[in-house]
Structure formats: structure tokens, C-alpha cells
Motif scaffolding. Structure first.
Motif, PDB file in Angstrom:
ATOM      1  N   ALA A  75     -37.682 -12.344   2.744  1.00  0.00           N
ATOM      2  CA  ALA A  75     -37.642 -13.232   1.580  1.00  0.00           C
ATOM      3  C   ALA A  75     -38.923 -13.161   0.753  1.00  0.00           C
ATOM      4  O   ALA A  75     -38.916 -13.499  -0.427  1.00  0.00           O
ATOM      5  CB  ALA A  75     -37.405 -14.667   2.025  1.00  0.00           C
TER       6      ALA A  75
ATOM      7  N   LYS B 100     -40.351 -17.693  -4.627  1.00  0.00           N
ATOM      8  CA  LYS B 100     -39.283 -16.749  -4.317  1.00  0.00           C
ATOM      9  C   LYS B 100     -38.422 -16.451  -5.534  1.00  0.00           C
ATOM     10  O   LYS B 100     -37.590 -15.556  -5.493  1.00  0.00           O
ATOM     11  CB  LYS B 100     -38.432 -17.301  -3.180  1.00  0.00           C
TER      12      LYS B 100
ATOM     13  N   LEU C  22     -39.670 -15.183  -7.986  1.00  0.00           N
ATOM     14  CA  LEU C  22     -40.390 -14.031  -8.525  1.00  0.00           C
ATOM     15  C   LEU C  22     -40.710 -14.212 -10.002  1.00  0.00           C
ATOM     16  O   LEU C  22     -40.978 -13.241 -10.713  1.00  0.00           O
ATOM     17  CB  LEU C  22     -39.603 -12.716  -8.333  1.00  0.00           C
ATOM     18  N   ARG C  23     -40.674 -15.449 -10.451  1.00  0.00           N
ATOM     19  CA  ARG C  23     -40.978 -15.701 -11.859  1.00  0.00           C
ATOM     20  C   ARG C  23     -42.174 -16.620 -12.014  1.00  0.00           C
ATOM     21  O   ARG C  23     -42.558 -16.929 -13.133  1.00  0.00           O
ATOM     22  CB  ARG C  23     -39.783 -16.382 -12.547  1.00  0.00           C
TER      23      ARG C  23
ATOM     24  N   HIS D  81     -44.842 -26.101  -2.593  1.00  0.00           N
ATOM     25  CA  HIS D  81     -45.687 -26.655  -1.550  1.00  0.00           C
ATOM     26  C   HIS D  81     -46.136 -25.551  -0.616  1.00  0.00           C
ATOM     27  O   HIS D  81     -45.339 -24.733  -0.184  1.00  0.00           O
ATOM     28  CB  HIS D  81     -44.918 -27.721  -0.761  1.00  0.00           C
TER      29      HIS D  81
ATOM     30  N   GLN E 155     -47.800 -17.580  -0.302  1.00  0.00           N
ATOM     31  CA  GLN E 155     -47.140 -18.848  -0.632  1.00  0.00           C
ATOM     32  C   GLN E 155     -47.425 -19.295  -2.049  1.00  0.00           C
ATOM     33  O   GLN E 155     -46.825 -20.252  -2.528  1.00  0.00           O
ATOM     34  CB  GLN E 155     -47.606 -19.934   0.340  1.00  0.00           C
TER      35      GLN E 155
ATOM     36  N   PRO F  65     -34.722 -17.010   1.488  1.00  0.00           N
ATOM     37  CA  PRO F  65     -34.976 -16.294   0.233  1.00  0.00           C
ATOM     38  C   PRO F  65     -34.639 -17.119  -1.006  1.00  0.00           C
ATOM     39  O   PRO F  65     -34.988 -16.738  -2.110  1.00  0.00           O
ATOM     40  CB  PRO F  65     -34.037 -15.083   0.299  1.00  0.00           C
TER      41      PRO F  65
ATOM     42  N   ILE G 195     -40.413 -10.999   7.218  1.00  0.00           N
ATOM     43  CA  ILE G 195     -39.754 -11.975   6.342  1.00  0.00           C
ATOM     44  C   ILE G 195     -39.320 -11.268   5.070  1.00  0.00           C
ATOM     45  O   ILE G 195     -40.117 -11.046   4.170  1.00  0.00           O
ATOM     46  CB  ILE G 195     -40.703 -13.141   6.022  1.00  0.00           C
TER      47      ILE G 195
ATOM     48  N   VAL H  26     -36.881 -19.652 -17.750  1.00  0.00           N
ATOM     49  CA  VAL H  26     -36.155 -20.470 -16.793  1.00  0.00           C
ATOM     50  C   VAL H  26     -36.903 -21.773 -16.628  1.00  0.00           C
ATOM     51  O   VAL H  26     -38.136 -21.782 -16.556  1.00  0.00           O
ATOM     52  CB  VAL H  26     -36.053 -19.767 -15.424  1.00  0.00           C
TER      53      VAL H  26
ATOM     54  N   PHE I 272     -39.102 -22.062  -7.848  1.00  0.00           N
ATOM     55  CA  PHE I 272     -38.058 -22.917  -7.289  1.00  0.00           C
ATOM     56  C   PHE I 272     -38.674 -24.272  -6.954  1.00  0.00           C
ATOM     57  O   PHE I 272     -39.801 -24.335  -6.474  1.00  0.00           O
ATOM     58  CB  PHE I 272     -37.475 -22.298  -6.017  1.00  0.00           C
ATOM     59  N   PRO I 273     -37.920 -25.352  -7.175  1.00  0.00           N
ATOM     60  CA  PRO I 273     -38.520 -26.681  -6.996  1.00  0.00           C
ATOM     61  C   PRO I 273     -39.141 -26.917  -5.627  1.00  0.00           C
ATOM     62  O   PRO I 273     -40.135 -27.613  -5.511  1.00  0.00           O
ATOM     63  CB  PRO I 273     -37.341 -27.631  -7.224  1.00  0.00           C
ATOM     64  N   ASN I 274     -38.567 -26.337  -4.584  1.00  0.00           N
ATOM     65  CA  ASN I 274     -39.126 -26.574  -3.255  1.00  0.00           C
ATOM     66  C   ASN I 274     -40.258 -25.622  -2.917  1.00  0.00           C
ATOM     67  O   ASN I 274     -40.898 -25.744  -1.882  1.00  0.00           O
ATOM     68  CB  ASN I 274     -38.036 -26.422  -2.181  1.00  0.00           C
ATOM     69  N   ASP I 275     -40.475 -24.631  -3.775  1.00  0.00           N
ATOM     70  CA  ASP I 275     -41.430 -23.568  -3.468  1.00  0.00           C
ATOM     71  C   ASP I 275     -42.860 -23.942  -3.754  1.00  0.00           C
ATOM     72  O   ASP I 275     -43.755 -23.159  -3.487  1.00  0.00           O
ATOM     73  CB  ASP I 275     -41.099 -22.327  -4.328  1.00  0.00           C
TER      74      ASP I 275
ATOM     75  N   GLY J 178     -35.240 -20.528  -1.407  1.00  0.00           N
ATOM     76  CA  GLY J 178     -36.076 -21.703  -1.635  1.00  0.00           C
ATOM     77  C   GLY J 178     -35.341 -23.001  -1.414  1.00  0.00           C
ATOM     78  O   GLY J 178     -35.642 -24.012  -2.044  1.00  0.00           O
TER      79      GLY J 178
ATOM     80  N   THR K 298     -46.781 -24.587   2.774  1.00  0.00           N
ATOM     81  CA  THR K 298     -46.479 -25.134   4.103  1.00  0.00           C
ATOM     82  C   THR K 298     -47.444 -24.620   5.143  1.00  0.00           C
ATOM     83  O   THR K 298     -47.880 -25.342   6.019  1.00  0.00           O
ATOM     84  CB  THR K 298     -45.046 -24.723   4.528  1.00  0.00           C
ATOM     85  N   TRP K 299     -47.756 -23.339   5.064  1.00  0.00           N
ATOM     86  CA  TRP K 299     -48.668 -22.744   6.047  1.00  0.00           C
ATOM     87  C   TRP K 299     -50.084 -22.819   5.519  1.00  0.00           C
ATOM     88  O   TRP K 299     -50.471 -22.097   4.628  1.00  0.00           O
ATOM     89  CB  TRP K 299     -48.249 -21.296   6.321  1.00  0.00           C
TER      90      TRP K 299
ATOM     91  N   GLN L   1     -40.319 -20.534   5.053  1.00  0.00           N
ATOM     92  CA  GLN L   1     -40.823 -19.265   4.533  1.00  0.00           C
ATOM     93  C   GLN L   1     -39.739 -18.211   4.489  1.00  0.00           C
ATOM     94  O   GLN L   1     -39.720 -17.346   3.626  1.00  0.00           O
ATOM     95  CB  GLN L   1     -41.977 -18.755   5.413  1.00  0.00           C
ATOM     96  N   ALA L   2     -38.819 -18.270   5.458  1.00  0.00           N
ATOM     97  CA  ALA L   2     -37.842 -17.195   5.592  1.00  0.00           C
ATOM     98  C   ALA L   2     -36.670 -17.320   4.636  1.00  0.00           C
ATOM     99  O   ALA L   2     -35.942 -16.345   4.435  1.00  0.00           O
ATOM    100  CB  ALA L   2     -37.313 -17.146   7.033  1.00  0.00           C
TER     101      ALA L   2
ATOM    102  N   TYR M 240     -41.852 -19.878 -13.677  1.00  0.00           N
ATOM    103  CA  TYR M 240     -40.859 -20.721 -13.035  1.00  0.00           C
ATOM    104  C   TYR M 240     -40.897 -20.533 -11.530  1.00  0.00           C
ATOM    105  O   TYR M 240     -40.813 -19.435 -11.013  1.00  0.00           O
ATOM    106  CB  TYR M 240     -39.448 -20.390 -13.553  1.00  0.00           C
TER     107      TYR M 240
END
Lengths: 154, 276, 410
Positions: free
Chosen positions: C184, C339, C341-342, C14, C335, B192, C182, B120, C9-12, B194, C16-17, B189-190, C7
Motif C-alpha cells: 500500500a 495513500k 498519492l496526491r 495521522h 507516513q 491501500p 506493505i 480532489v 485521504f481523511p484518515n491518512d 486509507g 500512527t508510527w 499502514q497496510a 489531497y
């Protein structure tokens, strides 16, 4: 309960502190909070007016650029919104009505974004290996030499 | 699918330019410029329609006045078989919503799948399209999947917001109140999927809003407006004869991470099992 | 820009916490853990903890005052922090923070006041001028030192400890709930999370008290009571066993069930978190203190005091490291995995300076000790030499107070 006087004093101080906090809180809750749910309802209106729409759709372009509009509608790019290759309407016609020449990339890069053959695209979608499709180097406005972008079939 | 579905949905196709004109803003010279253009192109019905839209003022429609959020319930439909990965949607969203660099409100993922492995990628969310790719296994299928906030009905992001800055409108859009958000990052965070991020300038949560400022004026979200292949479609579940509603009701549609029961309102046709 | 394996997700990509969110459960862990120890004495009458009971309460109080700072420093809009109390959205565990924190603060302030009331009155009587006015205000203008008043104080303390213990546990447990609920994030989502957080809070609190007890005993030139040390070591061992067991259990179940997240989590543990999880949390912070404390507890009768103190203090210091690594691995580790998972992102490197940087974290950790020092100057942590029964008798023995009640110049 004479020996418990200090307990009553402490309890009194506590009650006063809680009262002050509750009172302050009452002033700080926004007026539209809770009307339709646990959020500030005024924000719905704010979101509706958050910004002026930048994209208008191909129909808006057709009013001034009728020729290109008709040519496009008759060709194989009829589903391609003008604003995909040209900029959003808001970058072309400003809010006060002034018209600015929109940026348009006439080089092969723009065409290649859709039409270069890469893994992932549906097989039936028209895509080419640029190096085999073009005689000579792939550079500059090479696609436009044979294709009219408003009606691309040569 | 009828390509005209990408145009703003109003009663008559000729009125499309007029509503676009009304939607483009309150500036009076711009209004005049466009109404002149409308008169030049002719059509009394267009003039009347444009006139009434313009005469109502470019004043924003508030709930209870011209726009009633009870009359709409939006949904989004994506057909992954049609997506060519051009990235026009990502670019349009960035322009329309001033999305900061390094973050995306919508993005495209490319899946290259074989029997032994899958790959991906999403270079910068797909904003400049996709480069050619070689994979180290035999690929049997490949496709693109556009993604964005799913505007779920039972979303965990609203559940965890400590101050009620995140909420869902009656017409189905999940929004963030930028003036209320404290920037704690819990919703990021919550989610799922992103789809949320903390905006680097305002330090509050930000995400796809389904272009709420457009859909409440009868337009489509920017990504739908520019999609050249009809991959992205936006519809109203409360509208009779809406094609998106019809597809959701009758075709085989999928959602992302259904086991989490978030009830997303972005529905996918022809979604592959590899997609999460 | 962080590097991604696989891989994401593009926003993942960073985190944040940040480090501040690692510090927050670490600090509230001390609050809850110290309060458990002081409640063992004040509520459950375990006399072996009497020597550390007041120190534990003062420690809990000092850390509580600092506890909200990491959160404020982390917020994107810190000036809006009070919104959590003004418009709390109660489906969110984080909204509970405002209420829980304020409630527990109230309970602890009251309990500190009742426990130190005699000292406040004594110091009010002994000082002059501005200082006397200060103590008079603290005493709320009542100077009742009769046995009946003291008896009422003791009852109040017991009631407050009874309320305060679940409140302290909830103040820290809800942090675990924030992560555990959470769905997610598969590294966080487990019902065990609040329990694991609370048990490791107990570990950190008792460990800190062992260290502080040694330090304060040295400063005040008092002997370390052997029964107290062995009691502290026993409870530390007990909580450590429970914590490690549950942490490992979570992992074992995940590995056995091999659900879709296991592939990326095992990759996370063996690549990004190898040092902080395997080395620090499990071996250096887990296995070694378990062995040291096993020696202290099981061979208690045969140990010389100094050996017991050394082993227990060494184990306690390692436990402090263990609990920090555990917080780090959960907050930051969760973090690092996307999400999707890849994919995993490159390890998080906190900034040195800045609002959420390393120096700030160190300052936040040091601040409660400064508060403890001030507390000792103002109220005196240790009891003055002699009983804490009747005021007049103590005032007569004022000669012995100065030596024992204050911090000696370093």
C-alpha cells in the motif's frame, strides 16, 4: 561428559523456562480462537450486538406520521429518507419508548447541502445558485417560505 | 433503480416497519409503543409478521440460530454518476457508529478534472457537504466518489495483523476484534485505501463494518439507508434476484487499485480513471 | 491538525508510527550490528577483533534488553502486548517478533553465560555473603574451570554464535520486511528493504563499537589496538558503501521507472524530507564518512594511530547520525505521504514529554549504556589482565585483576 555438567544444567534451566511459557500460553488462548480461522469467533456475535441500530428507514416513520409519509411518497423527495433531514429514529424515540422532539434544521443550510449549485453535482440534479434563486438575503428559513420540504415542487 | 431498494429488504413491503421495530432494540416500552402503532395502522399480516418478530424476543440473533452467516455474501455497489455530495451518508455513519471527530468510516471525495490538471477535495470527509469551489484550470468534468472500507477478499490488513484481531466473517465483512487488538497500527499502514484509523479513545483499530449490527438483522447499512439518490446500494451475492448481484455480474463495474489484487467487494459504476 | 498539501485521504493525516517506531529499528540495529562484530571473532576467528569481541557481545546484550520497550510504549493497548506470543498470526511479520526476540534473547543469554562463565566463577569464589550467593546462582552451582570444561565452553560459544548470527540478522531483517512488504505504501514497498535495514544495522553496530572502544579504552586506561581499529574502519566503510549504494539504487530505479508514485515521492524528498534525507542521510551521514573512512582504509599504512582513531571516530559518529536519519526518513517519511498519492502532510513533530516523546527516546538510547555500566560492575566487560585460559592461574594473579576488570570512578 563430566566436564559438560554445566552445559546440562543450563539446558535444563532452558527447558523448564520453555515449559512454563508453553503452559501459561495454553491458559491464555481464548476458547473461541481458531474455530473458523485465526481470530476469536465470539467477536462475531459481539459485533452483531455491538449497538442498537439508530436509523430505521422511512417506513418506520410512516407508522406515526402517515400524512407526511404519503405526501413525501407522492412528491419529488420520495427517495429522500426522513432521517436525512430529521434525526435518526433513535434520537427521536428512545429505547424506553419516550418520544423526544428530534432536532431539525429548518434553515437554508440544510437545503443548501443538497441543492446549492456547486461543481461536482450531476448537471440534471435540481440545484440553484441561492443568491440568484432568492429575492433578498439568503438567511434563516428562506427556502421554507416557498417550498414544502415533504413535497418541494412549488 | 427502485427507490424501495433502500428500505430494509424483507419479504413484504408492509413488514418493513415491523422488522424495523424488532431491530430497534430490546427495550420493552419501546416495543409496546411501536406495536401499538402497528395495530393502529392495521393489517393482519403486519400484525402476524410483527408479532412473530417481536415474539422471538429482541434477543440478538446468534450464528446458528436465526441468522446463519453461511447464507449470505455481501457486496456493495456505488454509482458515482448519481452522487450529489450531500454528505448524508457520512453524517448517518457518524451517528450510527459513534465515529470520533477527526476520523471517518466513510467519506466522499470530489473530483474536478480538466485536460491539464485535476483537483480532489474532501472537507472533513464531506460530512457537511461541499462548499463552492474555484479551480485554476478549465474543468471539463466533475463528480463525487463515496468511499469506505472495501471489505476485500484478499486483504492485506488481515494478513498483517499480528494477533488475529482483524478477520473476515463468512458473510464477507472484514471486522476488527476490539478486545484483541493491541493497537500496533500495522493494519492502518497496510490498507491501500486509507479506510482504517486508530480510535482516539480505545486506541485500537477501527473502520467501517458495513454496519454489521444492522445487516445481520436484515437492515441495510446506515449510509445506504439515508442515501437520497440511490448512489449507494447494498446487496447479497447469495440472494436470487438481488439487484446488486445482477449489476456486478452483468454491468461494467470497476474497483479501486485493482493492480494490488486485494479483491475489494465495493464495486463502482461509472468510475473515472482519476480515482485511486 | 496537520496541514496538507494536495489531497490526502481523511484518515491518512495521522502519523500512527511515531518516534518510538523510529527508535525500535535503531536499537535492534545496534543489537544485530554488534553481534556481527562479535561473531567475526567468535565464529570466524578473525583475531583482529579480539579486543572488542566481549565489548561487542555485552553491547548487543544491553541493547537487546531495551529493544522491546519502544514497541510496548507505542502500542495502543500495551498490556495486550503479550498477545503476540499467545495468539500469533503468522502471516504477519510482526507476529514473528515474539518468537524471534525470545529465541535470540535465549541464544545471547546463553552465549554471554558461556563467555563470562570463568569471571562468574572467580567472582563467586572471591565474594562473601549475598553477593557470593548471587554469583553462585549465576554459575548454576558448577565451578568447573578445567581445560576440558573451557574447551567445551569454546565449542558452545562457536555453536551459539553460529545460531545467533542468523537469528540476529533475522531479528533486524524482519523489521525491514515489515516495511518492505506493505504494497500500500510505495515509499516502503521494495524487496530491498530488509537488506537495506540489515546493512545499515551493521553500519550502526560497527560505528557504535568504534566509539565505545575509544571510550572504554580511555576509562580502563588501555591502549587502542591499531589493527582492531583499522579492521573496524574497513568493515564500516564496506557496509557503508553497500548501504548507500542500495539506498540510492532504490531511488534511481524509482525515478527512472517513473511509476505513479514517483511524483509524490520526489515531492516528499524535496520538500518534507529535504533536511533529513538529502543533508543528513546522504551528505553529512553518507558522503563525508565515506571520504573519511576512505582515507583511514586506503592510507592505513601511513597514518599515525591518533589520526586513525580521530578520523574513524568522527566517521563513526556521523554514521550513527546517518542510520538514525535513515530510520526516520523511512518510518516518518512513509507516513507523510498519503495513500491517495496526491498529498503530503506537514512534517511530524514528536511531542517532548509523553509515552512516545523525545525525552523517552533519549532515555531509551541512554538505558543500554547504563546497562553496560552495570554489566561491567557485575561481570566485567574487559578480560582481566592476562589470559582467559585457566582459572587457578588467574586467581593467583588476582592482584592485576582489580585494576583492569572494573570501571574506574569517573
Amino acid at each position: 561428559m563430566e566436564h559438560a555438567r554445566h552445559v546440562f544444567r543450563v539446558a535444563f534451566v532452558l527447558v523448564v523456562v520453555l515449559a512454563v511459557v508453553s503452559l501459561a500460553r495454553g491458559f491464555l488462548v481464548p476458547k473461541s480462537y481458531g474455530l473458523y480461522g485465526p481470530y476469536r469467533y465470539d467477536n462475531v456475535k459481539e459485533q452483531m450486538n455491538a449497538r442498537t441500530p439508530a436509523y430505521a428507514g422511512a417506513g418506520a416513520c410512516g407508522e406515526c406520521h402517515a400524512d407526511e409519509f404519503k405526501k413525501r411518497a407522492a412528491g419529488s423527495h420520495k427517495t429522500v429518507n426522513c432521517e436525512v433531514c430529521h434525526a435518526a429514529l433513535a434520537l427521536h424515540v428512545k429505547e424506553d419508548g419516550t418520544v423526544v422532539a428530534p432536532p431539525v434544521d429548518r434553515s437554508f443550510t440544510l437545503c443548501a447541502r443538497c441543492h446549492r449549485k456547486i461543481i461536482g453535482r450531476p448537471v440534471k440534479f435540481p440545484q440553484v445558485v441561492l443568491e440568484q434563486h432568492v429575492e433578498g438575503p439568503v438567511e434563516g428559513k428562506v427556502c421554507l417560505q416557498c417550498h414544502d420540504p415533504h413535497s418541494p415542487k412549488p | 433503480m427502485d427507490p424501495k431498494i433502500d428500505e430494509p429488504h424483507v419479504s413484504a413491503p408492509e413488514a418493513a416497519p415491523a422488522s424495523a421495530a424488532a431491530a430497534t432494540g430490546p427495550g420493552s416500552t419501546r416495543r409496546d409503543f411501536l406495536s401499538l402503532a402497528i395495530r393502529l395502522s392495521g393489517g393482519a399480516m403486519v400484525l402476524v409478521a410483527g408479532g412473530s418478530a417481536l415474539g422471538g424476543g429482541a434477543a440478538p440473533k446468534a450464528p446458528g440460530e436465526a441468522y446463519d452467516w453461511e447464507e449470505h455474501l455481501y457486496a456493495y455497489l456505488i454509482d458515482t454518476d448519481k452522487c450529489i455530495g450531500c454528505g448524508s451518508c457520512v453524517r448517518a455513519c457518524k451517528t450510527e457508529n459513534q465515529v470520533p471527530d477527526g476520523f471517518v468510516r466513510t467519506w466522499i471525495e470530489r473530483y474536478v478534472v480538466g485536460m491539464e490538471d485535476s483537483h480532489v477535495d474532501s472537507p472533513n470527509g464531506g460530512i457537511d457537504g461541499f462548499p463552492p469551489l474555484q479551480v485554476g484550470f478549465i474543468a471539463t468534468k466533475s463528480f463525487f466518489v463515496p468511499k469506505m472500507c472495501n471489505h476485500c477478499r484478499a486483504t492485506p490488513c488481515i494478513q498483517v495483523c499480528p494477533v488475529g484481531a482483524s478477520y473476515r466473517t463468512k458473510d464477507g465483512a472484514v471486522m476488527v476484534d476490539g478486545d484483541r487488538c493491541i493497537g500496533c497500527g500495522y493494519c492502518v499502514q497496510a490498507c491501500p485505501y486509507g479506510s482504517r484509523f486508530i480510535h482516539p479513545a480505545t486506541h485500537t483499530a477501527s473502520k467501517c463494518t458495513w454496519c454489521y449490527h444492522r445487516i445481520t438483522k436484515g437492515l441495510k447499512p446506515a449510509c445506504v439507508t439515508v442515501c437520497p439518490t440511490g448512489t449507494r446500494q447494498f446487496g447479497d451475492l447469495k440472494r436470487e434476484g438481488d439487484p446488486v448481484r445482477h449489476a456486478i455480474e452483468h454491468d461494467h463495474v470497476a474497483i479501486m487499485q485493482g493492480h494490488l489484487l486485494t479483491e475489494p467487494q465495493c464495486f463502482y459504476l461509472h468510475l473515472d480513471k482519476e480515482v485511486r | 491538525m496537520p496541514e496538507i498539501t494536495g489531497y490526502a485521504f481523511p484518515n491518512d493525516v495521522h502519523v500512527t508510527w511515531s518516534l518510538m517506531i523510529v527508535m525500535y529499528p535503531y536499537i535492534t540495529g545496534f543489537v544485530a550490528g554488534s553481534f556481527i562484530v562479535t561473531s567475526l571473532y567468535h565464529l570466524f576467528d578473525r583475531q583482529e577483533f579480539k579486543p572488542v569481541a566481549r565489548l561487542a557481545m555485552a553491547t548487543s546484550f544491553a541493547f537487546l534488553l531495551v529493544a522491546s520497550l519502544p514497541l510496548q510504549l507505542h502500542l495502543g493497548q500495551p498490556q495486550r502486548g503479550p498477545f503476540v506470543i499467545v495468539t500469533p498470526h503468522f502471516t504477519s511479520a510482526m507476529a514473528g517478533f515474539g518468537i524471534l526476540y525470545s529465541f535470540y534473547l535465549m541464544v545471547l543469554v546463553l552465549e554471554v553465560w558461556f563467555v563470562w562463565r570463568q569471571e562468574i566463577i572467580d567472582r563467586a569464589r572471591r565474594s562473601r555473603g549475598l553477593l557470593r550467593a548471587f554469583y553462585a546462582v549465576l554459575a548454576l552451582g558448577t565451578y568447573d574451570q578445567s581445560p576440558e570444561a573451557v574447551e567445551i565452553d569454546h565449542r558452545a560459544i562457536k555453536i551459539l554464535a553460529g545460531i545467533g548470527l542468523p537469528a540476529a540478522c533475522m531479528l533486524h531483517g524482519y523489521v525491514g520486511f515489515i516495511f518492505g512488504a506493505i504494497k500500500a505504501n510505495p515509499w516502503w514497498s521494495t524487496p530491498l528493504m530488509p537488506v537495506i535495514f540489515l546493512l545499515s544495522a551493521a553500519v550502526s553496530g560497527i560505528a557504535l563499537l568504534i566509539v565505545l572502544y575509544q571510550v572504554f579504552a580511555r576509562i580502563n586506561r588501555r591502549p587502542v589496538v591499531a589493527t582492531c581499529m583499522s579492521a573496524l574502519a574497513s568493515w564500516l566503510w564496506f557496509f557503508l558503501i553497500l548501504t548507500i549504494t542500495l539506498e540510492l539504487l532504490e531511488l534511481i530505479v524509482m525515478a527512472y521507472e517513473k511509476s505513479e508514485s514517483w511524483l509524490i515521492i520526489s515531492q516528499l524528498l524535496t520538500t518534507r524530507l529535504e533536511f533529513s534525507y538529502v543533508t543528513m542521510q546522504m551528505i553529512v551521514g553518507g558522503l563525508i564518512p565515506l571520504i573519511l573512512l576512505a582515507v583511514v582504509v586506503l592510507m592505513n599504512r601511513y597514518l599515525h594511530d591518533r589520526v586513525r582513531n580521530t578520523l574513524a571516530t568522527a566517521a563513526a559518529l556521523l554514521c550513527l547520525l546517518q542510520v538514525f536519519s535513515m530510520r526516520w526518513n523511512i518510518v516518518i517519511g512513509g507516513q507523510l505521504l498519503s495513500k491517495s498519492l496526491r498529498g503530503l502532510r506537514s512534517p511530524y513533530e514528536p511531542e517532548i514529554f509523553g509515552r512516545e516523546g523525545v525525552l523517552m527516546a533519549i532515555a531509551l538510547f541512554v538505558a543500554p549504556f547504563v546497562i553496560l555500566w552495570v554489566f561491567d560492575r557485575v561481570l566485567g566487560i574487559e578480560e582481566p589482565a592476562g589470559d582467559e585460559t585457566s582459572g587457578p592461574a588467574r586467581a593467583a594473579g588476582a592482584g592485576g585483576e582489580g585494576a583492569a576488570g572494573g570501571v574506574h570512578p569517573a
